[in-house]
Design a protein around this motif. Structure first.
Motif, PDB file in Angstrom:
ATOM      1  N   VAL A 172       0.841  -1.194   0.000  1.00 40.03           N
ATOM      2  CA  VAL A 172       0.000   0.000   0.000  1.00 40.03           C
ATOM      3  C   VAL A 172       0.874   1.240   0.000  1.00 40.03           C
ATOM      4  N   ALA A 173       0.519   2.223  -0.841  1.00 39.80           N
ATOM      5  CA  ALA A 173       1.291   3.464  -0.926  1.00 39.80           C
ATOM      6  C   ALA A 173       1.161   4.261   0.360  1.00 39.80           C
ATOM      7  N   GLU A 185      -3.874  11.559  -3.988  1.00 40.48           N
ATOM      8  CA  GLU A 185      -3.656  10.401  -4.851  1.00 40.48           C
ATOM      9  C   GLU A 185      -2.632  10.708  -5.940  1.00 40.48           C
ATOM     10  N   ALA A 186      -2.640  11.959  -6.431  1.00 35.72           N
ATOM     11  CA  ALA A 186      -1.744  12.332  -7.526  1.00 35.72           C
ATOM     12  C   ALA A 186      -0.286  12.372  -7.082  1.00 35.72           C
ATOM     13  N   THR A 187      -0.051  12.652  -5.808  1.00 34.15           N
ATOM     14  CA  THR A 187       1.320  12.801  -5.336  1.00 34.15           C
ATOM     15  C   THR A 187       1.842  11.557  -4.636  1.00 34.15           C
ATOM     16  N   PRO A 191       4.347   2.438  -5.284  1.00 31.14           N
ATOM     17  CA  PRO A 191       5.317   1.567  -4.615  1.00 31.14           C
ATOM     18  C   PRO A 191       5.855   0.512  -5.569  1.00 31.14           C
ATOM     19  N   SER A 192       7.074   0.108  -5.373  1.00 30.11           N
ATOM     20  CA  SER A 192       7.670  -0.962  -6.162  1.00 30.11           C
ATOM     21  C   SER A 192       8.127  -2.077  -5.232  1.00 30.11           C
ATOM     22  N   ILE A 193       7.383  -2.255  -4.155  1.00 27.99           N
ATOM     23  CA  ILE A 193       7.618  -3.316  -3.181  1.00 27.99           C
ATOM     24  C   ILE A 193       6.319  -4.092  -3.018  1.00 27.99           C
ATOM     25  N   ASP A 238      -4.047  -3.913  -5.141  1.00 24.20           N
ATOM     26  CA  ASP A 238      -3.347  -3.842  -6.425  1.00 24.20           C
ATOM     27  C   ASP A 238      -2.399  -5.025  -6.562  1.00 24.20           C
ATOM     28  N   TYR A 239      -2.373  -5.586  -7.763  1.00 20.37           N
ATOM     29  CA  TYR A 239      -1.482  -6.702  -8.067  1.00 20.37           C
ATOM     30  C   TYR A 239      -0.698  -6.366  -9.333  1.00 20.37           C
TER      31      TYR A 239
END
Length: 252
Positions: A172-173, A185-187, A191-193, A238-239
């Motif tokens: 989760v961001a 949400e725009a900023t 995540p790349s984890i 998200d996946y």
């Protein structure tokens, strides 16, 4: 009744175009109007007609080699709440049913069969393959390696990855900065984890045998930021599906 004849000496012919094949215009009062030797802009040979597209009718398509024919799943026209979606908001399908497969490919001295069978429900890479239409239905011809996995349900978390593909549940961001400021949400940084949910059997080696992946379900991994294909699960999570080569590290 007197008639009047107009000749080149009595009328200017500058910028008068010639349209060959048009009949002269007759005026009841003035008789026949003729224009002698005007400056000519020829339109000879110009032919305008409506384009007609004749689509060939196919009764069968047989994929060759390691290619697969997939019947594309139609886009959803309504949201889960029943709201009619405009065309631009409809989710582009990335899945369908396998209707035909090729004979496979040769690696070294080994013949490797296609990794899916007829009737399988599959998910494929977003921009893969060539779209064809026959019998009024859209199909896609793509390589076996472009198939991400087999999905027998409507939830992406149940995906069974193929080849060297990996299914990851994205972390989760962060909603706040280190200083405590609330992020929009725009900023929010993508995540790349994430956590590995499932992995494929591995890539094919030179002898046609699978090489198991070094990644296992349950691993927390760091992956390339813009790699793979994004999906939304039924639970709202998200996946992402990507190749194992896009996973940069295992975190612990």
């Amino acid at each position: 009744m007197a008639t009047t004849q107009l000749t080149a000496s009595s009328i200017s012919t500058r910028n008068v175009a010639s349209f060959e094949g048009l009949r002269p215009i007759q005026f009841p009062c003035a008789g026949l109007v003729r224009i002698a030797n005007p400056t000519r802009r020829s339109f000879r040979g110009l032919l305008v007609k409506a384009a007609t597209v004749v689509a060939p009718k196919f009764t069968a398509i047989k994929p060759l080699g390691d290619r697969v024919l997939v019947k594309i799943k139609e886009s959803e026209e309504k949201s889960q709440g029943g709201i009619l979606l405009p065309t631009t908001a409809q989710t582009k399908p990335q899945g369908g049913e396998v209707v035909a497969v090729g004979e496979g490919k040769t690696i070294g001295k080994s013949q490797v069969e296609i990794s899916v069978t007829t009737g399988a429900q599959v998910v494929y890479s977003k921009y893969a393959g060539t779209e064809v239409e026959f019998n009024g239905t859209k199909h896609l011809i793509l390589k076996d390696d472009d198939i991400v996995g087999i999905l027998e349900t409507e939830d992406i978390k149940d995906l069974k990855p193929l080849n060297d593909r990996v299914l990851i549940k994205v972390a989760v961001a962060e909603e706040k900065t280190a200083g405590g400021l609330l992020l929009t949400e725009a900023t929010k940084e993508k995540p790349s984890i994430g956590t590995v949910i499932a992995v494929g059997p591995g890539p094919l080696g030179e002898e046609g045998k699978r090489k198991p992946l070094a990644i296992a379900p349950g691993n927390t991994v760091l992956y390339s930021k813009y790699a793979g294909n994004d999906f939304k699960g039924k639970d709202g999570s998200d996946y992402v599906t990507l190749r194992s080569s896009d996973v940069m590290a295992i975190l612990s």
